[in-house]
Design a protein around this motif. Structure first.
Motif, PDB file in Angstrom:
ATOM      1  N   UNK A 655     119.086 131.142 183.670  1.00  0.00           N
ATOM      2  CA  UNK A 655     118.590 129.973 184.452  1.00  0.00           C
ATOM      3  C   UNK A 655     117.517 130.431 185.294  1.00  0.00           C
ATOM      4  N   UNK A 658     110.603 128.996 185.973  1.00  0.00           N
ATOM      5  CA  UNK A 658     109.076 129.493 185.984  1.00  0.00           C
ATOM      6  C   UNK A 658     108.197 128.711 186.525  1.00  0.00           C
ATOM      7  N   UNK A 665     107.175 125.346 186.079  1.00  0.00           N
ATOM      8  CA  UNK A 665     106.408 124.844 184.770  1.00  0.00           C
ATOM      9  C   UNK A 665     107.157 124.554 183.571  1.00  0.00           C
ATOM     10  N   UNK A 666     108.624 124.935 183.409  1.00  0.00           N
ATOM     11  CA  UNK A 666     109.435 124.655 182.405  1.00  0.00           C
ATOM     12  C   UNK A 666     110.331 123.550 182.701  1.00  0.00           C
ATOM     13  N   UNK A 668     111.702 120.881 181.512  1.00  0.00           N
ATOM     14  CA  UNK A 668     112.430 120.356 180.575  1.00  0.00           C
ATOM     15  C   UNK A 668     113.728 120.960 180.046  1.00  0.00           C
ATOM     16  N   UNK A 669     114.779 120.263 179.712  1.00  0.00           N
ATOM     17  CA  UNK A 669     116.035 120.832 179.242  1.00  0.00           C
ATOM     18  C   UNK A 669     115.885 121.974 178.168  1.00  0.00           C
ATOM     19  N   UNK A 670     114.795 121.619 177.154  1.00  0.00           N
ATOM     20  CA  UNK A 670     114.200 122.642 176.152  1.00  0.00           C
ATOM     21  C   UNK A 670     114.212 124.142 176.853  1.00  0.00           C
ATOM     22  N   UNK A 671     113.448 124.020 177.990  1.00  0.00           N
ATOM     23  CA  UNK A 671     112.940 125.388 178.420  1.00  0.00           C
ATOM     24  C   UNK A 671     113.585 125.807 179.684  1.00  0.00           C
ATOM     25  N   UNK A 672     114.383 125.108 180.351  1.00  0.00           N
ATOM     26  CA  UNK A 672     115.269 125.757 181.691  1.00  0.00           C
ATOM     27  C   UNK A 672     116.672 125.793 180.926  1.00  0.00           C
ATOM     28  N   UNK A 673     117.082 127.079 180.661  1.00  0.00           N
ATOM     29  CA  UNK A 673     118.172 127.121 179.921  1.00  0.00           C
ATOM     30  C   UNK A 673     119.451 127.169 180.718  1.00  0.00           C
ATOM     31  N   UNK A 674     120.156 126.318 180.386  1.00  0.00           N
ATOM     32  CA  UNK A 674     121.598 126.138 180.897  1.00  0.00           C
ATOM     33  C   UNK A 674     122.331 126.353 179.691  1.00  0.00           C
TER      34      UNK A 674
ATOM     35  N   UNK B  45     114.570 114.253 175.228  1.00  0.00           N
ATOM     36  CA  UNK B  45     114.063 115.038 174.436  1.00  0.00           C
ATOM     37  C   UNK B  45     114.973 115.620 173.407  1.00  0.00           C
ATOM     38  N   UNK B  47     117.722 116.982 173.603  1.00  0.00           N
ATOM     39  CA  UNK B  47     118.307 118.307 173.969  1.00  0.00           C
ATOM     40  C   UNK B  47     119.574 118.145 174.703  1.00  0.00           C
ATOM     41  N   UNK B 142     127.295 119.754 182.237  1.00  0.00           N
ATOM     42  CA  UNK B 142     127.007 120.699 183.488  1.00  0.00           C
ATOM     43  C   UNK B 142     128.406 120.924 184.276  1.00  0.00           C
TER      44      UNK B 142
ATOM     45  N   UNK C 190     118.781 130.623 173.808  1.00  0.00           N
ATOM     46  CA  UNK C 190     120.227 130.680 173.863  1.00  0.00           C
ATOM     47  C   UNK C 190     120.795 130.549 172.559  1.00  0.00           C
ATOM     48  N   UNK C 262     106.045 130.159 178.640  1.00  0.00           N
ATOM     49  CA  UNK C 262     107.036 129.932 179.739  1.00  0.00           C
ATOM     50  C   UNK C 262     108.452 130.214 179.095  1.00  0.00           C
ATOM     51  N   UNK C 263     108.452 130.842 177.755  1.00  0.00           N
ATOM     52  CA  UNK C 263     109.864 130.873 176.978  1.00  0.00           C
ATOM     53  C   UNK C 263     110.121 132.438 177.153  1.00  0.00           C
TER      54      UNK C 263
END
Lengths: 746, 170, 289
Positions: A655, A658, A665-666, A668-674, B45, B47, B142, C190, C262-263
């Protein structure tokens, strides 16, 4: 322990049926006649002076409700600890997501067009984005030196320890921001009329925090402000202080709209960029040990990035500093802690509240130190774990019967720590690119607010009898998924010896429930649960004294007596207020005394597999063993620990926020990784019970505890797998681990 | 600029027609036009899976489906999983298992999670834990760390099998 | 929801012919298939388009045909259809694997393989497997149909070989030789619901102890999904002993051009690409015996 009828049993979640059928009503599920939608225009610049606001062409602006700072009827500051954060910036901005202008319209598509058509002209000024830059104070962005709050904890003479030590080990550790990522984004509906004052319905943890903020914002008396909590889709601290701001925004729009209700719903991106996160931290640790590994002294500099405004940073700092020494006996301690200003959106509450940051530093450091000294990390800890009678860093004497070496040993046994460690040492020597390791952390978490904090809150909770003879719990403590409704019901049913279905829980509504304090700090069960229990006893005594009930009684007799009392006297209510037990003494000035009434104690152990080709870390097994007083509801309690551990694993590995010039900058749930279900092992949870006299039926708080252990346990396991002590920062992403492997320390 | 279309849907067994923009999200049609608020928006989106519904029998993220692609379709939402569920009479075995095993905490992911579990059990009636982890990996939670959600799905699978009726009660 | 639905126009053709005729007349209308890619920027208000050609009802674009020679996929074939197809599972494990790791069940039920290729994300999961299998794509317009090597389809970042008025209609792949080597590995953010940081697919076979056919393709390390042509050339025609790992590593460094985003980082993507490729070669030669 006495066998109890309700406590200790996995009673079904009170509102569970409504949740599994989709019938539960969350804020965005509610609507009202004449509803408008609200939107927020933000600064987009980290720091600067507002020069002007321009409304673009092609938008029917006359159809919009528009609110700026000059519309604020009362104080344009969010009432929290320090009055520094404005609801709406008027002359200057201090972070990139600062609210400047509010818009409302019935048509959401048009509203989005209008938001995009507003431009705010800002003259940019130098900004500060890191702890290091804030501490250096070459650019001052808050007060005289960028320091929101300082805390010092002193015990003994730490300087003397260095001279007498056989080993002095130093290290620097860091933790990143973490997004709470409740699945329901922030949402609120407000209605402001001359007749009824200000009413807010929202997704929130602390109705009375919002109540206080609105009181100052509208300059209205208590009884003209009403805050109602809707079903809330997760909070984790993220809905502790921010709802005050967003409720204020919706209420200002409703006021300007002549009393039409206004809903503000953040989409995921706005929720992530604009609202609070866990404070990033940097911790410098210096430790002294004698030849046998006995701890002699601890020096720590603990620094938090607080973001642009004070908000909750002083209390987060306080909890972090108090936990910083870990569950060990240090003869000498010098902890210097600072919360610093930067031009990021304010960091706020998140499960653990400062403790995960400082406990990461100390528990990670002890494995670094063990390797340096050449000791087994288990034995190093065993020599130093707190025992009854030991004096903690704040001078608090351990009075409860805690068996930390036993907790550690039993957790390690559950993981087969020693067996696996030996086997992995053999297999890791081979050519398999997957390296395996085991690690652990021993820690504690203070239950409730600090001694001083609970005294200041002086919370009140109550119960009332209903016309049909049931008992209804009256508390402002909110159900946010953790099981408040069920726990309260079990506690009341237990003490009254009636079935669960005779107990109801009032939806938190400041017009109907007393201020039982905020739903934070692992205090709802232990502190408020105890108040509810005491109030229930009081209610029973009222009906006994009225001659309507005699012990022993059946549930039917009890119900009939309550109904009879209500029929005869109109209402039946009993309240209980917190008062600090005389044996708890704490000073906020010196940071000396009984920091917390009691602690939950734990050892967490992790087994990891590191793919050296990709630097990906998989947690392959995880044991969470804790002593939590008494477990009220095993299913709910396990669920709390499992969920907290999952968040803790994410905090340790994936988690990452950025940052780009103070903005996420990230977002979105796609780019913030839970974690998804595919990323986690079966988390193994074990409870040890040692009833605590402060809580209802002996319960302590457990909500935050599971956040503290995974970070250090996992990184310690990675050290074991790779034979390097380089990983000292979380999240330890594959990219960061790759860098660590290039610069091996050991 | 377009016009709204007459969108015909069979919603949880009932024929409904609503006026919708062709590019309106199915999610918004469900929540706003059909008034079925059990379907949630968590990310918008595709996700998080909170907006999962069955469209012509297939699990989809309703936030990613434009209305124009739904005309004449059969739609099932959480409200239709067990026809009598909202009045409290009877739950679907998956809902029952989520209630008993602690699969729901804050509840916001629960409707989507229940539908994803129903979908998984249709494809794979007797899954092992790994298959459940894979099958639910499009639905983020979560609160739970997934342990009790997985237990719920495994228990529901057992309860549906001839000798597993009591397994749900754990 | 920031997408301006009222501003959008959608044309829904009844037949492929009608769709192509409409596209010929309106070349700037954007084809809309399963929506799993397009709806995200649309709902975020980031899509510049407001006119969509809805391909969803076109049965001509659906269907899986598996013969002894070829696999042919209609462009609207979903990931789920690929993932659960017994014949594809047996013959094209990489393709199944790449469909399996694209989103999760709900995405796989809607997302289409044609949409995935035309969306042209360099980080998409199916393109490397199709590149490694040497796929071809059919591009059709009112002027007719042409088959193009998929390797020549991606021209630059989000640029494809589709001419104005053309639709990607089918994908065709030669059936792999029995006993051939297949490799697919996605390193994502992930384990599920992830976007690739690096993705590598490989396909090869040997004759007389030497590599007779070998294709390797990467995702997420260049502006387009990309064959590792220079590295492939140092493997093709050789035995295990004749492959120089240092030379392969150097060639690979030329084949890929990863970036920081960002990834992940360019550095990490190079690190992983190198090691995955080496790991794949090790498996390949072990497979050949």
């Amino acid at each position: 322990m006495a066998k109890l009828e309700q406590v200790g049993h996995s009673r079904l979640r009170k509102e569970g049926r409504a949740k599994v059928t989709g019938a539960a009503i969350y804020t965005d599920d509610a609507t009202m006649p004449g509803l408008l939608h609200g939107a927020t225009v933000r600064s987009q610049v980290a720091r600067g002076r507002i020069k002007g606001i321009h409304f673009g062409e092609g938008i029917p602006w006359e159809d919009f409700v528009i609110v700026s700072a000059k519309d604020v009827p009362g104080e344009n500051r969010v009432a929290m600890i320090v009055l520094d954060q404005p609801f709406l910036a008027d002359t200057r901005v201090n972070h990139p997501e600062e609210a400047i202008l509010l818009l409302a319209h019935a048509d959401r598509v048009l509203l989005e067009k209008a938001r995009a058509a507003v431009t705010v002209e800002i003259e940019e000024e130098p900004a500060v984005f890191t702890i290091e830059a804030s501490l250096a104070a070459a650019t001052v962005v808050w007060g005289e030196d960028n320091v929101f709050k300082k805390v010092s904890i002193r015990k003994g003479e730490v300087d003397a320890a260095w001279a007498s030590a056989t080993h002095v080990v130093e290290g620097t550790y860091g933790t990143g921001a973490q997004e709470q990522l409740y699945i329901e984004p922030h949402a609120v509906i407000a209605k402001v009329t001359a007749e009824e004052g200000v009413t807010v319905w929202g997704s929130l943890q602390c109705p009375y925090y919002v109540h206080k903020a609105l009181k100052h914002l509208f300059n209205e008396p208590d009884d003209r402000i009403r805050v109602i909590q809707m079903e809330t889709g997760g909070g984790f601290g993220g809905k502790e202080d921010y709802p005050s701001l967003i409720s204020g925004h919706a209420a200002l729009l409703s006021m300007k709209a002549g009393g039409r209700p206004v809903k503000i719903l953040y989409d995921r991106e706005e929720d992530m960029v604009a609202t609070t996160k866990r404070h990033p931290s940097k911790t410098r640790v210096k430790t002294a040990f004698d030849a046998d590994g006995k701890m002699l002294g601890l020096e720590m500099e603990f620094l938090l990035d607080g973001g642009a405004y004070v908000t909750l940073s002083p209390v987060v700092l306080s909890r972090g500093a108090i936990h910083a020494a870990g569950p060990y006996y240090w003869p000498a301690v010098a902890i210097e802690a600072k919360a610093l200003a930067t031009n990021c959106p304010p960091h706020g509450a998140f499960r653990g509240f400062g403790a995960p940051q400082s406990l990461f530093a100390i528990e990670r450091h002890l494995d670094v130190a063990a390797a340096r000294i050449g000791m087994d990390p288990v034995e190093l800890r065993r020599k130093n774990l707190l025992r009854i009678g030991d004096v903690m860093a704040t001078g608090q004497v351990v009075k409860e019967a805690v068996d930390l070496p036993g907790i550690m040993d039993r957790a390690l046994e559950k993981l087969d720590y020693h067996g696996r460690k030996a086997r992995y040492a053999g297999s890791n020597a081979g050519t398999d690119p997957i390296k395996r390791g085991v690690g652990f952390a021993v820690f504690m978490h203070g239950c409730g607010f600090t001694g001083g904090g609970e005294a200041y809150l002086a919370s009140v909770a109550g119960v009332e009898g209903t016309a049909d003879g049931k008992v209804r719990v009256l508390a402002a403590s909110t159900e946010i998924g953790q099981g408040t409704n069920t726990m309260f019901s079990q506690v009341v049913a237990e003490v009254l010896r009636v079935p669960m279905d005779l107990v109801e829980v009032q939806q938190p509504d400041t017009k109907l429930v007393p201020n039982s304090g905020p739903t934070v700090a692992s205090r709802t069960c232990m502190v408020v649960g105890k108040l509810v229990q005491d109030a229930a006893v009081g209610l029973k005594q009222i009906i006994i004294q009225a001659g309507l009930l005699r012990e022993p009684y059946t549930a039917d007799e009890f119900q009939a007596a309550v109904a009879a009392y209500v029929a005869a006297f109109g209402s039946l209510k009993a309240y209980s207020q917190y008062s600090t037990p005389p044996h708890i003494v704490w000073s906020d000035e010196t940071y000396q005394g009984d920091a917390y009434g009691t602690y939950a104690w734990a050892c967490y152990a992790a087994d990891v597999a590191v793919d050296t080709r990709t630097c990906e870390v998989a947690v392959t097994d995880f044991v969470a063993l804790q002593e939590v007083g008494r477990v009220i509801n095993p299913t709910l309690a396990e669920g709390q620990i499992e969920g907290g551990v999952a968040q803790g694993i994410g905090y340790a590995l994936w988690e990452k926020v950025e940052w780009r010039n103070g903005r996420m900058a990230n977002a979105q749930m796609t780019n913030y990784i839970m974690a998804t279900s595919a990323d986690l092992p079966r988390l193994r949870v074990y409870f040890e019970e040692n009833p605590n006299p402060m809580g209802p039926s002996g319960a302590k708080g457990i909500g935050e505890l599971p956040m503290d252990g995974p970070g250090p346990a996992i990184l310690n396991a990675i050290q074991d797998a790779l034979g390097t002590d380089a990983p000292r920062e979380i999240p330890l992403t594959p990219e960061l681990l790759m860098d660590c492997l290039e610069a091996r320390h050991v | 600029m377009s016009e709204k279309m007459a969108l015909k849907l069979q919603v949880n067994g009932a024929e409904r027609t609503v006026q919708a923009w062709p590019m309106a999200r199915l999610l918004d049609v469900i929540r706003e036009d059909l008034g079925l608020t059990g379907t949630k928006e968590g990310c918008g989106e595709g996700e998080c899976g909170a907006c999962s519904v069955f469209l012509n029998g297939k699990l989809v993220n309703s936030c990613l489906v434009p209305a124009v692609q739904c005309n004449g379709a059969k739609l099932e939402t959480i409200e239709g999983v067990s026809p009598t569920s909202t009045d409290g009479a009877q739950l679907h075995p998956v809902q029952e298992a989520f209630l008993r095993c602690g699969g729901a905490q804050c509840g916001i992911c629960t409707p989507g999670m229940v539908l994803a579990a129903v979908d998984l059990l249709k494809r794979c009636p007797d899954p092992d834990e790994e298959q459940v982890r894979d099958g639910l990996s499009g639905n983020l939670c979560r609160c739970t760390g997934y342990v009790k959600i997985i237990d719920s799905v495994l228990a529901a699978a057992k309860s549906a099998s001839p000798d597993g009726a009591k397994a749900v009660a754990k | 929801m920031k997408g301006d639905a009222p501003a959008c126009a959608v044309h829904t053709p009844a037949t492929l012919g009608e769709a192509l005729a409409f596209l010929a007349a309106h070349p700037d209308w954007r084809p809309l298939a399963g929506g799993t890619d397009l709806m995200v920027p649309f709902a975020a208000g980031r899509l510049p388009d407001f006119n969509f050609l809805n391909l969803d009802p076109l049965h001509e674009l659906r269907g899986i045909e598996l013969t002894n020679e070829h696999l042919t996929l209609g462009a609207l074939t979903t990931y789920s259809e690929i993932r659960w197809h017994e014949g594809i599972r047996a013959a094209f494990p990489n393709l199944v694997q790449s469909a399996w790791v694209t989103g999760a069940a709900a995405i796989q039920n809607r997302g289409t393989i044609g949409g995935n290729l035309v969306n042209a994300s360099p980080a998409a999961d199916t393109p490397p497997s199709l590149l490694a299998y040497g796929a071809e794509v059919e591009l059709r317009s009112t002027a007719g149909s042409r088959w193009v090597d998929y390797d020549a389809f991606h021209l630059g970042y989000k640029q494809t070989a589709l001419a104005s008025g053309e639709l990607l209609t089918r994908i065709r792949v030669k059936r792999p030789v029995p006993g051939a080597f297949h490799f697919y590995r996605k390193v994502g953010t992930r384990k599920a619901q992830a976007i690739a940081k690096v993705c590598l697919a490989g396909y090869g076979r040997a004759e007389n102890g030497r590599v007779a056919e070998f294709r390797a393709a990467f995702g997420a390390v260049a502006p387009v999904p990309k064959r590792a042509l220079a590295a492939e050339a140092l493997v093709l025609g050789r035995s295990a002993a004749e492959v120089d790992p240092d030379a392969v590593r150097a060639a690979l460094a030329e084949d890929i051009t990863p970036i920081d985003d960002i990834r992940s980082s360019a550095k990490y993507r190079r690190f992983v690409s190198e090691r995955l490729f080496a790991s794949m070669l090790k498996d390949f030669f072990a497979h050949l015996g």
